[in-house]
Design a protein around this motif. Structure first.
Motif, PDB file in Angstrom:
ATOM      1  N   ALA A  66     -23.964   4.897  24.361  1.00 33.62           N
ATOM      2  CA  ALA A  66     -24.296   4.168  25.304  1.00 33.62           C
ATOM      3  C   ALA A  66     -24.710   2.765  24.858  1.00 33.62           C
ATOM      4  O   ALA A  66     -25.582   2.526  23.773  1.00 33.62           O
ATOM      5  CB  ALA A  66     -25.443   4.369  26.113  1.00 33.62           C
ATOM      6  N   GLY A  67     -24.268   1.672  25.563  1.00 32.45           N
ATOM      7  CA  GLY A  67     -24.706   0.466  25.315  1.00 32.45           C
ATOM      8  C   GLY A  67     -24.078  -0.681  26.128  1.00 32.45           C
ATOM      9  O   GLY A  67     -23.404  -0.142  27.303  1.00 32.45           O
ATOM     10  N   PRO A  68     -23.932  -1.894  26.007  1.00 32.88           N
ATOM     11  CA  PRO A  68     -23.347  -3.061  26.858  1.00 32.88           C
ATOM     12  C   PRO A  68     -21.907  -2.396  27.039  1.00 32.88           C
ATOM     13  O   PRO A  68     -21.037  -2.066  26.058  1.00 32.88           O
ATOM     14  CB  PRO A  68     -23.408  -4.290  25.835  1.00 32.88           C
ATOM     15  CG  PRO A  68     -24.644  -4.173  24.982  1.00 32.88           C
ATOM     16  CD  PRO A  68     -24.594  -2.444  24.717  1.00 32.88           C
ATOM     17  N   GLY A  69     -21.375  -2.536  28.205  1.00 32.69           N
ATOM     18  CA  GLY A  69     -20.063  -2.118  28.404  1.00 32.69           C
ATOM     19  C   GLY A  69     -19.945  -0.513  28.827  1.00 32.69           C
ATOM     20  O   GLY A  69     -18.887  -0.118  29.508  1.00 32.69           O
ATOM     21  N   ASN A 146     -17.316  -4.299  38.584  1.00 32.80           N
ATOM     22  CA  ASN A 146     -16.966  -5.477  38.730  1.00 32.80           C
ATOM     23  C   ASN A 146     -18.170  -6.474  38.082  1.00 32.80           C
ATOM     24  O   ASN A 146     -17.645  -7.624  37.563  1.00 32.80           O
ATOM     25  CB  ASN A 146     -17.095  -5.963  40.306  1.00 32.80           C
ATOM     26  CG  ASN A 146     -15.902  -5.325  41.045  1.00 32.80           C
ATOM     27  OD1 ASN A 146     -14.698  -5.942  40.409  1.00 32.80           O
ATOM     28  ND2 ASN A 146     -15.804  -4.579  41.888  1.00 32.80           N
ATOM     29  N   ARG A 147     -19.476  -6.101  38.145  1.00 27.69           N
ATOM     30  CA  ARG A 147     -20.372  -6.878  37.235  1.00 27.69           C
ATOM     31  C   ARG A 147     -20.078  -7.102  35.960  1.00 27.69           C
ATOM     32  O   ARG A 147     -20.147  -7.995  35.149  1.00 27.69           O
ATOM     33  CB  ARG A 147     -21.671  -6.227  37.553  1.00 27.69           C
ATOM     34  CG  ARG A 147     -22.790  -7.196  36.905  1.00 27.69           C
ATOM     35  CD  ARG A 147     -24.115  -6.621  37.486  1.00 27.69           C
ATOM     36  NE  ARG A 147     -24.563  -5.212  37.369  1.00 27.69           N
ATOM     37  CZ  ARG A 147     -24.545  -4.289  38.390  1.00 27.69           C
ATOM     38  NH1 ARG A 147     -24.328  -4.968  39.802  1.00 27.69           N
ATOM     39  NH2 ARG A 147     -24.683  -3.161  38.169  1.00 27.69           N
ATOM     40  N   LEU A 148     -19.810  -5.901  35.179  1.00 25.59           N
ATOM     41  CA  LEU A 148     -19.306  -5.775  33.801  1.00 25.59           C
ATOM     42  C   LEU A 148     -18.043  -6.518  33.449  1.00 25.59           C
ATOM     43  O   LEU A 148     -17.844  -7.381  32.382  1.00 25.59           O
ATOM     44  CB  LEU A 148     -19.263  -4.407  33.381  1.00 25.59           C
ATOM     45  CG  LEU A 148     -20.552  -3.620  33.177  1.00 25.59           C
ATOM     46  CD1 LEU A 148     -20.441  -2.314  32.878  1.00 25.59           C
ATOM     47  CD2 LEU A 148     -21.360  -4.276  32.326  1.00 25.59           C
ATOM     48  N   ARG A 149     -17.183  -6.392  34.588  1.00 20.39           N
ATOM     49  CA  ARG A 149     -15.834  -7.236  34.501  1.00 20.39           C
ATOM     50  C   ARG A 149     -15.980  -8.645  34.428  1.00 20.39           C
ATOM     51  O   ARG A 149     -15.402  -9.502  33.486  1.00 20.39           O
ATOM     52  CB  ARG A 149     -14.616  -6.791  35.345  1.00 20.39           C
ATOM     53  CG  ARG A 149     -14.365  -5.436  34.917  1.00 20.39           C
ATOM     54  CD  ARG A 149     -13.446  -4.824  36.090  1.00 20.39           C
ATOM     55  NE  ARG A 149     -11.991  -5.270  35.764  1.00 20.39           N
ATOM     56  CZ  ARG A 149     -10.923  -5.276  36.660  1.00 20.39           C
ATOM     57  NH1 ARG A 149     -11.188  -4.777  37.914  1.00 20.39           N
ATOM     58  NH2 ARG A 149      -9.850  -5.696  36.296  1.00 20.39           N
ATOM     59  N   ARG A 150     -16.866  -9.119  35.228  1.00 14.22           N
ATOM     60  CA  ARG A 150     -17.306 -10.748  35.216  1.00 14.22           C
ATOM     61  C   ARG A 150     -18.069 -11.228  34.244  1.00 14.22           C
ATOM     62  O   ARG A 150     -17.832 -12.162  33.623  1.00 14.22           O
ATOM     63  CB  ARG A 150     -18.114 -10.833  36.569  1.00 14.22           C
ATOM     64  CG  ARG A 150     -17.370 -10.745  37.906  1.00 14.22           C
ATOM     65  CD  ARG A 150     -18.190 -11.619  38.770  1.00 14.22           C
ATOM     66  NE  ARG A 150     -19.250 -10.707  39.139  1.00 14.22           N
ATOM     67  CZ  ARG A 150     -19.723  -9.831  40.024  1.00 14.22           C
ATOM     68  NH1 ARG A 150     -18.525  -9.069  40.787  1.00 14.22           N
ATOM     69  NH2 ARG A 150     -20.751  -9.106  40.175  1.00 14.22           N
ATOM     70  N   ALA A 151     -18.869 -10.070  33.332  1.00 15.34           N
ATOM     71  CA  ALA A 151     -19.443 -10.467  32.226  1.00 15.34           C
ATOM     72  C   ALA A 151     -18.384 -10.398  30.960  1.00 15.34           C
ATOM     73  O   ALA A 151     -18.701 -10.481  29.874  1.00 15.34           O
ATOM     74  CB  ALA A 151     -20.547  -9.386  31.824  1.00 15.34           C
ATOM     75  N   GLY A 152     -17.390 -10.196  31.259  1.00 16.82           N
ATOM     76  CA  GLY A 152     -16.193 -10.114  30.282  1.00 16.82           C
ATOM     77  C   GLY A 152     -15.579  -8.869  29.514  1.00 16.82           C
ATOM     78  O   GLY A 152     -15.119  -8.730  28.502  1.00 16.82           O
ATOM     79  N   GLY A 153     -16.244  -7.674  30.331  1.00 15.81           N
ATOM     80  CA  GLY A 153     -15.783  -6.293  29.943  1.00 15.81           C
ATOM     81  C   GLY A 153     -14.237  -6.305  30.241  1.00 15.81           C
ATOM     82  O   GLY A 153     -13.911  -6.767  31.207  1.00 15.81           O
ATOM     83  N   ARG A 154     -13.431  -5.073  29.898  1.00 12.17           N
ATOM     84  CA  ARG A 154     -12.273  -4.829  29.885  1.00 12.17           C
ATOM     85  C   ARG A 154     -12.132  -3.493  30.405  1.00 12.17           C
ATOM     86  O   ARG A 154     -12.677  -2.662  30.148  1.00 12.17           O
ATOM     87  CB  ARG A 154     -11.390  -5.202  28.920  1.00 12.17           C
ATOM     88  CG  ARG A 154     -11.460  -6.547  28.057  1.00 12.17           C
ATOM     89  CD  ARG A 154     -10.428  -6.671  27.067  1.00 12.17           C
ATOM     90  NE  ARG A 154     -10.847  -6.861  25.643  1.00 12.17           N
ATOM     91  CZ  ARG A 154     -11.765  -6.124  24.975  1.00 12.17           C
ATOM     92  NH1 ARG A 154     -12.438  -4.939  25.334  1.00 12.17           N
ATOM     93  NH2 ARG A 154     -12.051  -5.974  23.712  1.00 12.17           N
TER      94      ARG A 154
END
Length: 154
Positions: A66-69, A146-154
């Protein structure tokens, strides 16, 4: 940010199918973590992880990754706390997010209820899982992705 992945604490998870639907829509990898074999859809983006029956083995496997993304789906408050501290997005199957602000109170409430059950002052468990919970989870998972995608996640 890294690739977005979903980690399901799957042994008693009531929203596996909903998670698969959202993951398919966004092309996300799902790790279904359990202590024993679970029947899963045969999709290349759904990965079965059997950790064995050691106490907290599934929790440890998820928390180590677990971590960012990462999006972690669990009703287990101690696991949620570990994952929030690691920077993951954590959702209960009811759609309720665990955050830095809420996880401490959730942990305290869990411990209090456990003590009350052990002393027989409170019997029973949580209320039954409902269609409203299922719907709230779908919305919360979609928002988290969607929040993670806006933050640059793929």
């Amino acid at each position: 940010m890294a690739e977005i992945a979903i980690y399901l604490d799957a042994d008693a998870c009531p929203v596996k199918d909903e998670t698969y639907r959202v993951a398919a829509r966004y092309g996300l990898h799902v790790f279904v973590v359990a202590n024993s074999f679970l029947n899963l859809p045969r999709e290349p983006w759904i990965e079965r992880v059997i950790v064995g029956d050691a106490l907290d083995a599934a929790d440890d496997w998820i928390a180590e990754r677990a971590g960012p993304g990462a999006i972690v789906v669990t009703a287990d408050v101690p696991l949620a706390s570990r994952c929030v501290r690691a920077g993951a997005t954590v959702l209960a199957p009811t759609g309720k997010p665990f955050t830095d602000a809420s996880v401490g109170m959730a942990l305290a409430t869990r411990n209090l209820m456990q003590d009350l059950r052990e002393s027989a002052l409170v019997t029973g468990g949580p209320k039954p899982f409902s269609q409203r919970d299922r719907s709230a989870f779908l919305g919360a998972l979609d928002q988290a992705v969607n929040r993670l995608r806006r933050a640059g996640g793929r």
